[in-house]
Scaffold this motif. Structure first.
Motif, PDB file in Angstrom:
ATOM      1  N   PHE A   1      56.086  60.221  67.847  1.00 13.71           N
ATOM      2  CA  PHE A   1      57.130  61.771  67.887  1.00 13.71           C
ATOM      3  C   PHE A   1      56.377  62.819  67.275  1.00 13.71           C
ATOM      4  CE2 PHE A   1      59.873  57.948  67.658  1.00 13.71           C
ATOM      5  CZ  PHE A   1      60.824  58.798  68.157  1.00 13.71           C
ATOM      6  N   PHE A   2      54.853  62.555  67.419  1.00 13.84           N
ATOM      7  CA  PHE A   2      53.950  63.542  66.150  1.00 13.84           C
ATOM      8  C   PHE A   2      52.509  63.450  66.842  1.00 13.84           C
ATOM      9  CE2 PHE A   2      55.389  60.304  62.641  1.00 13.84           C
ATOM     10  CZ  PHE A   2      55.642  61.821  62.077  1.00 13.84           C
ATOM     11  N   ARG A   3      52.548  62.518  68.145  1.00 12.13           N
ATOM     12  CA  ARG A   3      50.929  63.257  68.890  1.00 12.13           C
ATOM     13  C   ARG A   3      51.252  63.280  70.358  1.00 12.13           C
ATOM     14  NH1 ARG A   3      48.887  60.005  65.247  1.00 12.13           N
ATOM     15  NH2 ARG A   3      49.682  58.090  66.551  1.00 12.13           N
ATOM     16  N   GLY A   4      52.768  62.980  71.202  1.00 10.57           N
ATOM     17  CA  GLY A   4      52.650  62.702  71.812  1.00 10.57           C
ATOM     18  C   GLY A   4      52.633  61.494  73.096  1.00 10.57           C
ATOM     19  N   TRP A   5      52.097  61.975  73.910  1.00  8.35           N
ATOM     20  CA  TRP A   5      51.982  60.909  74.953  1.00  8.35           C
ATOM     21  C   TRP A   5      50.166  59.787  74.949  1.00  8.35           C
ATOM     22  CZ3 TRP A   5      55.229  58.327  78.041  1.00  8.35           C
ATOM     23  CH2 TRP A   5      56.411  59.255  77.853  1.00  8.35           C
TER      24      TRP A   5
ATOM     25  N   VAL B   1      47.723  59.909  84.201  1.00  6.54           N
ATOM     26  CA  VAL B   1      47.541  60.475  83.281  1.00  6.54           C
ATOM     27  C   VAL B   1      46.814  61.407  82.367  1.00  6.54           C
ATOM     28  CG1 VAL B   1      46.166  58.727  80.928  1.00  6.54           C
ATOM     29  CG2 VAL B   1      47.221  57.506  82.963  1.00  6.54           C
ATOM     30  N   LEU B   2      45.446  62.074  82.464  1.00  7.60           N
ATOM     31  CA  LEU B   2      44.993  62.735  81.749  1.00  7.60           C
ATOM     32  C   LEU B   2      46.320  64.011  81.715  1.00  7.60           C
ATOM     33  CD1 LEU B   2      40.827  62.364  82.613  1.00  7.60           C
ATOM     34  CD2 LEU B   2      42.800  62.134  80.223  1.00  7.60           C
ATOM     35  N   ASP B   3      47.020  64.384  82.717  1.00 11.48           N
ATOM     36  CA  ASP B   3      47.851  65.440  82.877  1.00 11.48           C
ATOM     37  C   ASP B   3      49.388  65.084  81.790  1.00 11.48           C
ATOM     38  OD1 ASP B   3      46.949  66.130  84.849  1.00 11.48           O
ATOM     39  OD2 ASP B   3      48.142  65.347  86.533  1.00 11.48           O
ATOM     40  N   PHE B   4      49.078  63.779  81.292  1.00 12.61           N
ATOM     41  CA  PHE B   4      50.647  63.533  80.234  1.00 12.61           C
ATOM     42  C   PHE B   4      50.050  63.425  79.181  1.00 12.61           C
ATOM     43  CE2 PHE B   4      52.595  62.276  83.644  1.00 12.61           C
ATOM     44  CZ  PHE B   4      53.819  61.688  83.433  1.00 12.61           C
ATOM     45  N   ILE B   5      48.665  63.392  78.570  1.00 13.00           N
ATOM     46  CA  ILE B   5      47.792  63.127  77.400  1.00 13.00           C
ATOM     47  C   ILE B   5      47.911  64.672  76.686  1.00 13.00           C
ATOM     48  CG2 ILE B   5      46.061  62.186  75.717  1.00 13.00           C
ATOM     49  CD1 ILE B   5      46.133  59.503  78.005  1.00 13.00           C
ATOM     50  N   SER B   6      48.061  64.442  75.624  1.00 12.32           N
ATOM     51  CA  SER B   6      47.699  66.687  75.743  1.00 12.32           C
ATOM     52  C   SER B   6      46.607  66.209  74.126  1.00 12.32           C
ATOM     53  CB  SER B   6      48.646  66.894  75.103  1.00 12.32           C
ATOM     54  OG  SER B   6      48.937  66.394  74.254  1.00 12.32           O
ATOM     55  N   TYR B   7      46.292  65.282  73.136  1.00 12.55           N
ATOM     56  CA  TYR B   7      46.261  64.867  72.253  1.00 12.55           C
ATOM     57  C   TYR B   7      44.242  65.534  71.817  1.00 12.55           C
ATOM     58  CZ  TYR B   7      45.380  64.102  66.885  1.00 12.55           C
ATOM     59  OH  TYR B   7      44.947  64.222  65.358  1.00 12.55           O
TER      60      TYR B   7
ATOM     61  N   ILE C   1      41.147  64.059  70.889  1.00 13.97           N
ATOM     62  CA  ILE C   1      39.868  62.564  71.088  1.00 13.97           C
ATOM     63  C   ILE C   1      41.019  61.346  71.730  1.00 13.97           C
ATOM     64  CG2 ILE C   1      41.868  62.064  69.099  1.00 13.97           C
ATOM     65  CD1 ILE C   1      37.868  61.404  69.935  1.00 13.97           C
ATOM     66  N   TYR C   2      42.297  61.628  72.118  1.00 15.47           N
ATOM     67  CA  TYR C   2      43.208  60.632  73.176  1.00 15.47           C
ATOM     68  C   TYR C   2      42.408  61.117  74.738  1.00 15.47           C
ATOM     69  CZ  TYR C   2      45.119  59.035  69.442  1.00 15.47           C
ATOM     70  OH  TYR C   2      45.527  57.798  67.638  1.00 15.47           O
ATOM     71  N   GLN C   3      42.291  62.134  74.952  1.00 20.11           N
ATOM     72  CA  GLN C   3      42.008  62.150  76.248  1.00 20.11           C
ATOM     73  C   GLN C   3      41.017  61.885  76.376  1.00 20.11           C
ATOM     74  OE1 GLN C   3      42.583  66.244  76.409  1.00 20.11           O
ATOM     75  NE2 GLN C   3      44.079  66.239  77.030  1.00 20.11           N
TER      76      GLN C   3
ATOM     77  N   GLN D   1      39.239  59.000  79.151  1.00 25.93           N
ATOM     78  CA  GLN D   1      38.077  58.990  79.832  1.00 25.93           C
ATOM     79  C   GLN D   1      36.734  58.050  79.972  1.00 25.93           C
ATOM     80  OE1 GLN D   1      38.430  61.895  82.605  1.00 25.93           O
ATOM     81  NE2 GLN D   1      36.542  60.517  83.139  1.00 25.93           N
ATOM     82  N   ASN D   2      36.853  57.652  78.755  1.00 30.46           N
ATOM     83  CA  ASN D   2      35.936  56.656  78.299  1.00 30.46           C
ATOM     84  C   ASN D   2      36.027  55.328  78.985  1.00 30.46           C
ATOM     85  OD1 ASN D   2      33.876  58.489  76.969  1.00 30.46           O
ATOM     86  ND2 ASN D   2      35.009  57.449  74.840  1.00 30.46           N
ATOM     87  N   TYR D   3      37.634  54.964  79.682  1.00 33.92           N
ATOM     88  CA  TYR D   3      37.975  54.488  80.187  1.00 33.92           C
ATOM     89  C   TYR D   3      37.738  54.632  81.158  1.00 33.92           C
ATOM     90  CZ  TYR D   3      41.575  51.595  83.207  1.00 33.92           C
ATOM     91  OH  TYR D   3      41.544  51.323  84.319  1.00 33.92           O
ATOM     92  N   LEU D   4      38.214  55.670  82.056  1.00 36.05           N
ATOM     93  CA  LEU D   4      37.972  55.854  83.182  1.00 36.05           C
ATOM     94  C   LEU D   4      36.429  55.494  84.117  1.00 36.05           C
ATOM     95  CD1 LEU D   4      39.919  58.659  83.740  1.00 36.05           C
ATOM     96  CD2 LEU D   4      40.688  56.315  84.430  1.00 36.05           C
TER      97      LEU D   4
END
Length: 160
Positions: A27-31, A118-124, A126-128, A132-135
């Motif tokens: 609810f606060f940070r999106g995906w 996935v990176l098209d969904f995540i907008s925050y 630090i979560y991007q 990316q570190n996983y990729l």
């Protein structure tokens, strides 16, 4: 009682049989990838399994650690001027074992996303970076210390 100096949290990059990634919409940070705080007396792996199950309905097998992060913000993002406890977050790669997608009181949606979307969904930001570190994961565990505001980060790489 004095506030703790660190809060420990965990995050899960969960893959299904099609190599899609589990994302939950908060609810606060999106995906984002599922995860959350480790409770008192709980180990990291049990906390990770609980958080993923609570947020998405999915049961997981934990494979390996891929990142360690320190959120070293010094004030409440809501502007209260109150000191905020440092958060240490550990990210793991996981595999889906069972379960059906669901939502929770923390999530409004959960879904499987193709890895390249996935990176098209995540907008925050630090979560991007964490995804990316996983990729980019090559066996070296990433360490990142950061502030939420402004976007400042110091990066170190180390083997664990």
């Amino acid at each position: 009682m004095k506030d703790p100096t660190h809060i420990v949290a965990v995050g899960a990059v969960v893959l299904n049989e099609n190599q899609e990634i589990l994302l939950v919409k908060t609810f606060f940070r999106g995906w984002e990838i599922p995860g959350g705080q480790v409770e008192n007396g709980e180990n990291l792996i049990d906390a990770l399994k609980r958080e993923v199950r609570e947020e998405s309905g999915i049961e997981i097998r934990v494979d390996k650690i891929i990142g360690v992060y320190s959120n070293i913000k010094k004030s409440d993002p809501l502007g209260s001027k109150k000191n905020v406890t440092t958060k240490v977050i550990l990210d793991f790669v996981c595999q889906k074992k069972s379960g059906k997608l669901s939502i929770s009181n923390e999530t409004s949606e959960s879904r499987w996303i193709p890895k390249n979307k996935v990176l098209d969904f995540i907008s925050y930001p630090i979560y991007q970076e964490r995804f990316q570190n996983y990729l980019d994961f090559n066996g070296e565990v990433n360490y990142l210390a950061y502030f939420n505001e402004p976007n400042f980060a110091v990066r170190f790489r180390q083997m664990i």
